[in-house]
Design a protein around this motif. Structure first.
Motif, short mmCIF file in Angstrom:
data_model
loop_
_atom_site.label_atom_id
_atom_site.label_comp_id
_atom_site.label_asym_id
_atom_site.label_seq_id
_atom_site.Cartn_x
_atom_site.Cartn_y
_atom_site.Cartn_z
N LYS B 79 0.85 -1.19 0.00
CA LYS B 79 0.00 0.00 0.00
C LYS B 79 0.89 1.24 0.00
CE LYS B 79 -4.33 -1.26 -0.03
NZ LYS B 79 -5.31 -1.22 1.01
N CYS B 80 0.49 2.27 -0.75
CA CYS B 80 1.14 3.57 -0.71
C CYS B 80 0.06 4.62 -0.47
CB CYS B 80 1.85 3.86 -2.03
SG CYS B 80 3.24 2.77 -2.32
N PHE B 81 0.49 5.79 -0.04
CA PHE B 81 -0.47 6.81 0.39
C PHE B 81 -0.06 8.18 -0.15
CE2 PHE B 81 -0.01 3.35 3.30
CZ PHE B 81 -1.30 3.00 3.65
N ARG B 82 -1.00 8.87 -0.80
CA ARG B 82 -0.70 10.21 -1.31
C ARG B 82 -1.88 11.11 -0.99
NH1 ARG B 82 2.30 8.74 -7.10
NH2 ARG B 82 3.95 7.53 -6.11
N LYS B 83 -1.59 12.12 -0.21
CA LYS B 83 -2.65 12.98 0.33
C LYS B 83 -3.40 13.73 -0.77
CE LYS B 83 -3.38 16.19 4.07
NZ LYS B 83 -2.75 17.12 5.02
N ASN B 84 -4.72 13.81 -0.61
CA ASN B 84 -5.60 14.60 -1.48
C ASN B 84 -5.68 14.10 -2.91
OD1 ASN B 84 -6.29 16.34 0.57
ND2 ASN B 84 -4.66 17.81 0.08
N GLU B 85 -5.31 12.85 -3.15
CA GLU B 85 -5.47 12.35 -4.52
C GLU B 85 -6.74 11.50 -4.55
OE1 GLU B 85 -1.95 10.84 -6.35
OE2 GLU B 85 -0.74 12.51 -5.62
N HIS B 86 -7.75 12.03 -5.17
CA HIS B 86 -9.03 11.35 -5.18
C HIS B 86 -9.76 11.65 -6.48
CE1 HIS B 86 -11.97 9.17 -2.67
NE2 HIS B 86 -12.80 9.66 -3.57
N GLY B 87 -10.08 10.62 -7.25
CA GLY B 87 -10.79 10.80 -8.51
C GLY B 87 -11.13 9.44 -9.08
N SER B 88 -11.59 9.40 -10.32
CA SER B 88 -12.00 8.11 -10.88
C SER B 88 -10.79 7.19 -11.11
CB SER B 88 -12.76 8.32 -12.19
OG SER B 88 -11.94 8.99 -13.12
N ARG B 89 -9.57 7.75 -11.09
CA ARG B 89 -8.37 6.92 -11.26
C ARG B 89 -7.43 7.02 -10.07
NH1 ARG B 89 -6.66 10.11 -16.18
NH2 ARG B 89 -8.37 11.39 -15.47
N HIS B 90 -7.86 7.70 -9.02
CA HIS B 90 -6.98 7.94 -7.87
C HIS B 90 -7.67 7.65 -6.55
CE1 HIS B 90 -5.06 10.46 -10.95
NE2 HIS B 90 -3.95 10.30 -10.26
N ARG B 91 -6.89 7.15 -5.60
CA ARG B 91 -7.31 7.08 -4.20
C ARG B 91 -6.12 7.50 -3.37
NH1 ARG B 91 -11.53 7.05 -5.92
NH2 ARG B 91 -13.32 5.71 -5.55
N GLU B 92 -6.39 8.06 -2.20
CA GLU B 92 -5.28 8.44 -1.31
C GLU B 92 -4.47 7.21 -0.91
OE1 GLU B 92 -6.93 10.63 2.01
OE2 GLU B 92 -6.09 12.47 1.18
N GLU B 93 -5.18 6.09 -0.76
CA GLU B 93 -4.54 4.82 -0.39
C GLU B 93 -4.67 3.89 -1.58
OE1 GLU B 93 -6.16 3.09 3.15
OE2 GLU B 93 -5.48 1.10 2.63
N PHE B 94 -3.55 3.38 -2.09
CA PHE B 94 -3.62 2.52 -3.28
C PHE B 94 -2.53 1.45 -3.20
CE2 PHE B 94 0.03 4.37 -5.58
CZ PHE B 94 0.20 5.54 -4.86
#
Lengths: 188, 293
Positions: B79-94
């Motif tokens: 798992k990796c985490f990137r703050k404020n990335e949220h959309g149809s191709r993004h999640r904060e946790e992926f």
């Protein structure tokens, strides 16, 4: 104040002095690049849509847009005049905006108004209205074809197609979104 | 939100196949910490802060020091985490699949990527990826286009120097057009967009970094790693400055990482988004369709 990351469908913002509603919103972020917020929005005055791209720290003013119930009062020759039944305040709506809707208006009819900076910029009619038929020739006897219709004129001047059995003086229900006859409510 | 168990089954197969692939290729599977006290600064990626440190935005910060200690071929699914990335191709946790090869370069990684995706396709018993109503053949020769040529082709000019224009046109004009006939590598980025990559021989303004696109979706990012220790230190400082310009909060300087990197061999590494890969093999337009929650 909104930031680009706060935007989503349905939010209304002000851009270059005009109100817009966001109709589509996409977050993209190329590889190691910066976040790009791609927004499709509709101008609430003209109805035209535009596409724009923003960075995450771009800022937006919310558009001063609200909804209210209005009652139709009268046509003053230039504008259609509506009243807020709670405050009794009058709002004039220019004839151009009412072009496709004016023939459904009846005195005291309740509509949904969209207000932008104290100006009515849109009027939504009730989906169904009931009106009296003021003119329609009698159906030809013996014409039994299904779905046969004839022209009829309503009390407001609206002209629609009605089934052959509808007579002058009948009250009928009409769908304002399609302009179609739905049912006969009462007969004289 | 309901769970799509058919998609989850396929996702599970994909992960199992990816693992088998790397084991068969002689890679060592490693697990490295998820929490780090000193994340690597990046101008456009923000780490999530916790009471005990930062959640990793990529396992790079620990996998590269393993190479410096002698690891030859390593991979990890984490798992990796990137703050404020949220959309149809993004999640904060992926979920990220990341692999490294010591004494290698990005050409070899492109070969790995092709073999990996084809191996997974074979396990799933398919020759193609479907994206909307389009079919993308995975077994004919993949395309490879340089970043500059892609801007020329899709935007009508070479890669722009302005950062916003570069990214805006990348997402609007270039990415959506890549990888529809066959998977496409976008290669050789301007140096300022790859602070941890090695420069192209003979073309010092561009570096050996690639992204893989399938059906307009960015799937993987790989590069020949920058091995020059002094340059790494300079680039880390430069990224810290860019973060400050972007009003991002400073991180502690990654002294531990840099100290470990003194024995880093010439290497190459790739990161591939597992959620994106699952989206592609299930013809899902939205990332949520391949997640449990």
């Amino acid at each position: 104040m909104y930031e680009a990351s706060d935007l989503k469908k349905g939010i209304k913002i002000e851009l270059e002095g005009e109100p817009y509603i966001i109709t589509d919103f996409e977050f993209s972020k190329p590889g190691k690049g910066q976040a790009i917020y791609r927004v499709r929005m509709k101008n609430l005055l003209t109805g035209y849509s535009i596409d724009k791209s923003y960075r995450s720290n771009d800022k937006f003013q919310p558009a001063n847009v609200s909804n209210l119930k209005l009652q139709y009062s009268y046509f003053d020759g230039t504008n259609y005049v509506f009243m807020d039944p709670e405050t009794f305040e009058n709002y004039s709506v220019n004839a151009e905006l009412m072009e496709d809707k004016k023939d459904y208006l009846m005195e005291n009819m309740e509509v949904d108004g969209t207000l932008y900076n104290e100006m009515v910029i849109d009027v939504t009619l009730p989906s169904f209205v009931e009106m009296k038929v003021t003119r329609s020739d009698p159906g030809v006897k013996g014409d039994t074809a299904t779905n046969a219709t004839k022209p009829a004129t309503m009390e407001t001047g609206l002209e629609i197609k009605v089934p052959l059995f509808v007579n002058e003086g009948d009250v009928i229900r009409i769908d304002t979104r399609t302009g179609e006859y739905l049912a006969r409510v009462s007969t004289k | 939100m309901t769970v799509n168990f058919q998609n989850l089954a396929r996702r599970s197969e994909i992960i199992r196949a990816a693992r088998s692939f790397f084991h068969l290729e002689g890679f060592l599977e490693v697990e490295t910490p998820i929490i780090t006290p000193e994340p690597l600064p990046e101008a456009n990626i923000e780490a999530i802060r916790t009471e005990s440190g930062f959640l990793i935005t990529s396992p790079e910060v620990y996998m590269k020091p393993l190479l410096a200690q002698g690891a030859q071929k390593i991979f990890q699914i984490t798992k990796c985490f990137r703050k404020n990335e949220h959309g149809s191709r993004h999640r904060e946790e992926f979920t990220m699949l990341e692999w490294y090869r010591a004494h290698s370069d990005y050409t070899k990684l492109k070969e790995d990527t092709i073999k990996l995706v084809r191996f997974i396709a074979e396990v799933l018993n398919t020759q193609t990826i479907e994206r909307g109503d389009k079919k993308i053949d995975l077994f004919s020769n993949w395309e490879d286009i340089q970043v500059n040529a892609a801007y020329q082709k899709f935007a009508g000019h070479p890669a722009p120097t302005d950062d916003f224009q570069f990214d805006e046109e990348m997402t609007r004009l270039i990415e959506p057009n890549l990888g529809w006939n066959k998977p496409t590598f976008l290669s050789d980025y301007p140096v300022k967009y790859c602070p941890m990559s090695a420069a192209c021989p003979n073309v010092p303004n561009f570096c050996q970094r690639f992204e893989l696109y399938i059906g307009g979706l960015e799937l993987a990012n790989g590069c020949t790693e920058l091995a020059d220790w002094e340059k790494q230190r300079q680039n880390i400082e430069q990224e810290q400055q860019r973060r400050a310009q972007n009003n991002m909060q400073p991180y502690p300087f990654p002294n531990t990482f840099l100290e470990a990197m003194k024995t880093f061999p010439p290497s190459a590494g790739t990161a591939l988004g597992i959620d994106r890969l699952a989206m592609l093999f299930t013809n899902s337009p939205d990332i949520q369709s391949v997640l449990t929650f």
